[in-house]
Design a protein around this motif. Structure first.
Motif, PDB file in Angstrom:
ATOM      1  N   THR A 160      50.519  13.725 -13.434  1.00  0.00           N
ATOM      2  CA  THR A 160      49.826  14.715 -13.538  1.00  0.00           C
ATOM      3  C   THR A 160      48.472  14.654 -14.145  1.00  0.00           C
ATOM      4  OG1 THR A 160      51.864  15.937 -14.015  1.00  0.00           O
ATOM      5  CG2 THR A 160      49.602  17.009 -14.873  1.00  0.00           C
ATOM      6  N   ASN A 161      47.262  15.205 -13.566  1.00  0.00           N
ATOM      7  CA  ASN A 161      46.021  14.801 -13.930  1.00  0.00           C
ATOM      8  C   ASN A 161      45.704  15.619 -15.455  1.00  0.00           C
ATOM      9  OD1 ASN A 161      43.206  14.513 -14.438  1.00  0.00           O
ATOM     10  ND2 ASN A 161      42.653  15.452 -12.658  1.00  0.00           N
ATOM     11  N   ARG A 162      45.176  14.778 -16.516  1.00  0.00           N
ATOM     12  CA  ARG A 162      45.217  15.450 -17.744  1.00  0.00           C
ATOM     13  C   ARG A 162      43.636  15.219 -18.174  1.00  0.00           C
ATOM     14  NH1 ARG A 162      49.138  18.705 -17.919  1.00  0.00           N
ATOM     15  NH2 ARG A 162      51.304  17.746 -18.241  1.00  0.00           N
ATOM     16  N   ARG A 163      43.067  15.134 -17.081  1.00  0.00           N
ATOM     17  CA  ARG A 163      41.529  14.950 -17.506  1.00  0.00           C
ATOM     18  C   ARG A 163      40.867  16.499 -17.099  1.00  0.00           C
ATOM     19  NH1 ARG A 163      38.174  10.891 -13.875  1.00  0.00           N
ATOM     20  NH2 ARG A 163      36.612  10.797 -15.708  1.00  0.00           N
ATOM     21  N   ASP A 164      39.685  16.637 -17.571  1.00  0.00           N
ATOM     22  CA  ASP A 164      39.134  18.095 -17.129  1.00  0.00           C
ATOM     23  C   ASP A 164      38.228  18.005 -15.958  1.00  0.00           C
ATOM     24  OD1 ASP A 164      36.845  16.445 -18.093  1.00  0.00           O
ATOM     25  OD2 ASP A 164      36.423  17.845 -19.791  1.00  0.00           O
ATOM     26  N   GLU A 165      38.302  16.818 -15.063  1.00  0.00           N
ATOM     27  CA  GLU A 165      37.607  16.519 -13.664  1.00  0.00           C
ATOM     28  C   GLU A 165      38.811  15.994 -12.749  1.00  0.00           C
ATOM     29  OE1 GLU A 165      34.774  13.340 -13.947  1.00  0.00           O
ATOM     30  OE2 GLU A 165      35.026  13.650 -16.155  1.00  0.00           O
ATOM     31  N   PRO A 267      53.179   1.656   0.727  1.00  0.00           N
ATOM     32  CA  PRO A 267      52.879   2.688   1.241  1.00  0.00           C
ATOM     33  C   PRO A 267      51.798   3.463   0.691  1.00  0.00           C
ATOM     34  CG  PRO A 267      54.797   3.112  -0.163  1.00  0.00           C
ATOM     35  CD  PRO A 267      54.530   1.531  -0.345  1.00  0.00           C
ATOM     36  N   SER A 268      50.332   3.305   1.128  1.00  0.00           N
ATOM     37  CA  SER A 268      49.131   3.421   0.339  1.00  0.00           C
ATOM     38  C   SER A 268      48.818   4.943   0.302  1.00  0.00           C
ATOM     39  CB  SER A 268      48.047   2.763   0.994  1.00  0.00           C
ATOM     40  OG  SER A 268      46.874   3.072   0.678  1.00  0.00           O
ATOM     41  N   TRP A 269      48.482   5.268  -1.003  1.00  0.00           N
ATOM     42  CA  TRP A 269      48.039   6.567  -1.243  1.00  0.00           C
ATOM     43  C   TRP A 269      46.664   6.981  -0.589  1.00  0.00           C
ATOM     44  CZ3 TRP A 269      49.616   7.061  -7.082  1.00  0.00           C
ATOM     45  CH2 TRP A 269      50.998   7.427  -7.158  1.00  0.00           C
ATOM     46  N   ALA A 270      46.027   5.634  -0.474  1.00  0.00           N
ATOM     47  CA  ALA A 270      44.241   6.185  -0.112  1.00  0.00           C
ATOM     48  C   ALA A 270      43.919   4.871   0.571  1.00  0.00           C
ATOM     49  CB  ALA A 270      43.689   6.251  -1.683  1.00  0.00           C
ATOM     50  N   PHE A 271      44.495   4.954   2.056  1.00  0.00           N
ATOM     51  CA  PHE A 271      44.009   3.623   2.739  1.00  0.00           C
ATOM     52  C   PHE A 271      42.728   3.921   3.273  1.00  0.00           C
ATOM     53  CE2 PHE A 271      43.863   0.547   5.782  1.00  0.00           C
ATOM     54  CZ  PHE A 271      44.860  -0.624   5.776  1.00  0.00           C
ATOM     55  N   HIS A 272      42.638   4.938   4.474  1.00  0.00           N
ATOM     56  CA  HIS A 272      41.334   5.119   4.825  1.00  0.00           C
ATOM     57  C   HIS A 272      40.623   6.238   4.050  1.00  0.00           C
ATOM     58  CE1 HIS A 272      42.804   2.941   8.187  1.00  0.00           C
ATOM     59  NE2 HIS A 272      43.561   3.698   8.367  1.00  0.00           N
ATOM     60  N   GLU A 273      41.066   7.053   3.256  1.00  0.00           N
ATOM     61  CA  GLU A 273      40.196   7.998   2.564  1.00  0.00           C
ATOM     62  C   GLU A 273      40.775   8.297   1.152  1.00  0.00           C
ATOM     63  OE1 GLU A 273      42.941  11.400   4.533  1.00  0.00           O
ATOM     64  OE2 GLU A 273      40.708  11.682   4.164  1.00  0.00           O
ATOM     65  N   GLU A 274      39.969   8.728   0.303  1.00  0.00           N
ATOM     66  CA  GLU A 274      40.371   9.000  -1.171  1.00  0.00           C
ATOM     67  C   GLU A 274      41.418  10.000  -1.026  1.00  0.00           C
ATOM     68  OE1 GLU A 274      36.767   9.621  -3.612  1.00  0.00           O
ATOM     69  OE2 GLU A 274      37.075   7.467  -4.258  1.00  0.00           O
ATOM     70  N   LEU A 275      42.283   9.922  -2.257  1.00  0.00           N
ATOM     71  CA  LEU A 275      43.235  11.152  -2.458  1.00  0.00           C
ATOM     72  C   LEU A 275      42.629  11.857  -3.637  1.00  0.00           C
ATOM     73  CD1 LEU A 275      47.200  11.108  -2.093  1.00  0.00           C
ATOM     74  CD2 LEU A 275      45.927  12.295  -4.157  1.00  0.00           C
ATOM     75  N   VAL A 276      42.377  12.969  -3.671  1.00  0.00           N
ATOM     76  CA  VAL A 276      41.613  13.697  -4.776  1.00  0.00           C
ATOM     77  C   VAL A 276      42.753  14.739  -5.559  1.00  0.00           C
ATOM     78  CG1 VAL A 276      39.735  15.300  -5.605  1.00  0.00           C
ATOM     79  CG2 VAL A 276      39.391  13.466  -3.842  1.00  0.00           C
ATOM     80  N   LEU A 277      43.042  14.344  -6.791  1.00  0.00           N
ATOM     81  CA  LEU A 277      43.884  15.345  -7.511  1.00  0.00           C
ATOM     82  C   LEU A 277      43.177  15.920  -8.623  1.00  0.00           C
ATOM     83  CD1 LEU A 277      46.988  15.721  -8.229  1.00  0.00           C
ATOM     84  CD2 LEU A 277      46.712  13.781  -9.726  1.00  0.00           C
ATOM     85  N   PRO A 278      43.050  17.445  -8.591  1.00  0.00           N
ATOM     86  CA  PRO A 278      42.142  18.064  -9.507  1.00  0.00           C
ATOM     87  C   PRO A 278      42.941  18.176 -10.893  1.00  0.00           C
ATOM     88  CG  PRO A 278      42.714  19.312  -7.492  1.00  0.00           C
ATOM     89  CD  PRO A 278      43.673  18.271  -7.345  1.00  0.00           C
ATOM     90  N   PRO A 279      42.212  18.764 -11.708  1.00  0.00           N
ATOM     91  CA  PRO A 279      42.916  18.787 -13.042  1.00  0.00           C
ATOM     92  C   PRO A 279      43.959  19.572 -13.296  1.00  0.00           C
ATOM     93  CG  PRO A 279      40.470  19.216 -13.241  1.00  0.00           C
ATOM     94  CD  PRO A 279      40.906  18.985 -11.694  1.00  0.00           C
ATOM     95  N   GLY A 280      44.723  19.314 -13.976  1.00  0.00           N
ATOM     96  CA  GLY A 280      46.212  19.753 -14.057  1.00  0.00           C
ATOM     97  C   GLY A 280      47.364  19.848 -13.201  1.00  0.00           C
ATOM     98  N   GLU A 281      46.801  19.119 -11.855  1.00  0.00           N
ATOM     99  CA  GLU A 281      47.772  19.011 -10.731  1.00  0.00           C
ATOM    100  C   GLU A 281      48.645  17.908 -10.831  1.00  0.00           C
ATOM    101  OE1 GLU A 281      46.384  20.226  -6.836  1.00  0.00           O
ATOM    102  OE2 GLU A 281      45.451  22.252  -7.724  1.00  0.00           O
ATOM    103  N   THR A 282      49.653  18.002 -10.010  1.00  0.00           N
ATOM    104  CA  THR A 282      50.527  17.006  -9.878  1.00  0.00           C
ATOM    105  C   THR A 282      50.683  16.275  -8.680  1.00  0.00           C
ATOM    106  OG1 THR A 282      51.929  17.732 -11.634  1.00  0.00           O
ATOM    107  CG2 THR A 282      52.889  16.102 -10.410  1.00  0.00           C
ATOM    108  N   LEU A 283      50.674  14.873  -8.541  1.00  0.00           N
ATOM    109  CA  LEU A 283      50.985  14.146  -7.340  1.00  0.00           C
ATOM    110  C   LEU A 283      52.425  13.663  -7.376  1.00  0.00           C
ATOM    111  CD1 LEU A 283      50.131  12.569  -4.762  1.00  0.00           C
ATOM    112  CD2 LEU A 283      49.215  10.617  -6.346  1.00  0.00           C
ATOM    113  N   ALA A 284      53.256  14.129  -6.568  1.00  0.00           N
ATOM    114  CA  ALA A 284      54.632  13.693  -6.614  1.00  0.00           C
ATOM    115  C   ALA A 284      55.061  12.871  -5.185  1.00  0.00           C
ATOM    116  CB  ALA A 284      55.431  14.937  -6.761  1.00  0.00           C
ATOM    117  N   ARG A 285      55.570  11.748  -5.399  1.00  0.00           N
ATOM    118  CA  ARG A 285      55.944  10.940  -4.215  1.00  0.00           C
ATOM    119  C   ARG A 285      57.282  10.350  -4.714  1.00  0.00           C
ATOM    120  NH1 ARG A 285      52.143  13.334  -2.361  1.00  0.00           N
ATOM    121  NH2 ARG A 285      50.402  12.573  -1.065  1.00  0.00           N
TER     122      ARG A 285
END
Length: 310
Positions: A160-165, A267-285
């Motif tokens: 979970t992104n805890r930054r404000d960006e 199993p790359s999260w960001a091979f060809h392009e960045e994966l962007v996680l907004p503030p407060g959102e969660t990346l689940a894998r």
């Protein structure tokens, strides 16, 4: 099929199988060298017969440690370890960019019958120590099968992104270096596994070398041991719940894989392009890793995975 668990507090948790006490893996969570981006890892990981299928601090990449979750390029920071890739300049020693993942607490540590569970809370930090993310991690052993000579590790992480960006997950490839899309769950195999056989769900016999940058639900790596006879097969599989909606396709990830000059899979999260996680959102894998004695072929891997439930 009984599993047992030993916890050396502040250091590691070791899971063993059977009366012989084969140690399947140690989960090491004590902090190590700052330059290597301290983070928990699994090493050594073994087959049921005791064959080691991970490497630790090899002299070519001291920050490669068994099986671990990494972030090679994260909003300008390096939670991977070692030198940082800068387009046009190559890999540079930039210690001010090397961050860490820190153990906070264990929510569950237990072994019962044929299952073992390690549930942990972690925090992610840039070099300056600020809180950038919180992670809930679960490492589970299941499907121990002496008849087939295999066992399964299921790794689940929710970050979970805890930054404000935004948190921007990238890789050397998203920053300009071809065929270097490593980030996310990363496995470093033993030196003996160099030039091993690699195949995927989509391609039993890849032409022209490793299926670097390709997409497939699973990938298998077959290596031959030093110091003892025989082979081992390590299979990496995406959970069906892993979503990826980037420009390069809808499959969860692209495979970073090398069999030369060393054995490595992510199993790359960001091979060809960045994966962007907004503030407060969660990346689940979630990922399944099958560790097996012997040199399995495509048909055997596919049949085995078909018989497992998530």
């Amino acid at each position: 099929m009984t599993l047992s668990l030993t916890h050396v507090h502040g250091d590691r948790i070791t899971v063993a199988h059977g009366a012989a006490g084969t140690e399947l893996f140690s989960y090491v969570y004590r902090p190590e060298a700052d330059w290597e981006a301290p983070k928990p890892y699994l090493h050594p990981v073994r087959t049921l017969s005791g064959g080691v299928v991970t490497d630790y601090r090899p002299n070519d990449h001291r920050w490669h440690k068994g099986l671990q979750l990494t972030a090679s390029h994260l909003s300008g920071q390096n939670l991977w370890g070692g030198n940082t890739y800068v387009h046009g300049d190559g890999y540079l020693a930039l210690p001010q960019k090397v961050g860490s993942m820190a153990h906070v607490s264990f929510e569950r540590v237990e072994a019962s019958g044929d299952r073992a569970v390690i549930a942990e809370r972690l925090t992610w930090h840039p070099h300056g120590g600020e809180l950038w993310a919180e992670e809930e991690r679960r490492v589970e052993v299941r499907d121990v099968d002496p008849e087939s000579g295999s066992w399964t590790l299921v790794w689940t992480s929710a970050v979970t992104n805890r930054r404000d960006e935004d948190l921007r997950f990238g890789s050397p490839t998203t920053h300009g270096r071809p065929a270097a899309g490593y980030t996310g769950l990363f496995w470093r195999g033993p030196r003996a596994f160099r030039d091993g056989r690699v195949f995927t769900a989509e391609c039993a016999e890849p032409a022209g070398g490793d299926p670097m940058g390709s997409q497939a639900p699973w990938l298998a790596y077959v290596g031959e041991h030093d110091g003892r006879d025989g082979h081992a097969t390590v299979v990496f599989e995406h959970a069906p719940s892993n979503d990826h909606l980037g420009e390069k396709g809808t499959h969860p990830a692209h495979w970073f894989v090398r069999s030369d000059p060393f054995a490595a899979v992510a199993p790359s999260w960001a091979f060809h392009e960045e994966l962007v996680l907004p503030p407060g959102e969660t990346l689940a894998r979630s990922y399944r890793v099958v560790v097996a004695d012997g040199a399995w072929d495509h048909a055997r891997v596919a049949a085995h995975l078909e018989g497992l439930a998530w």
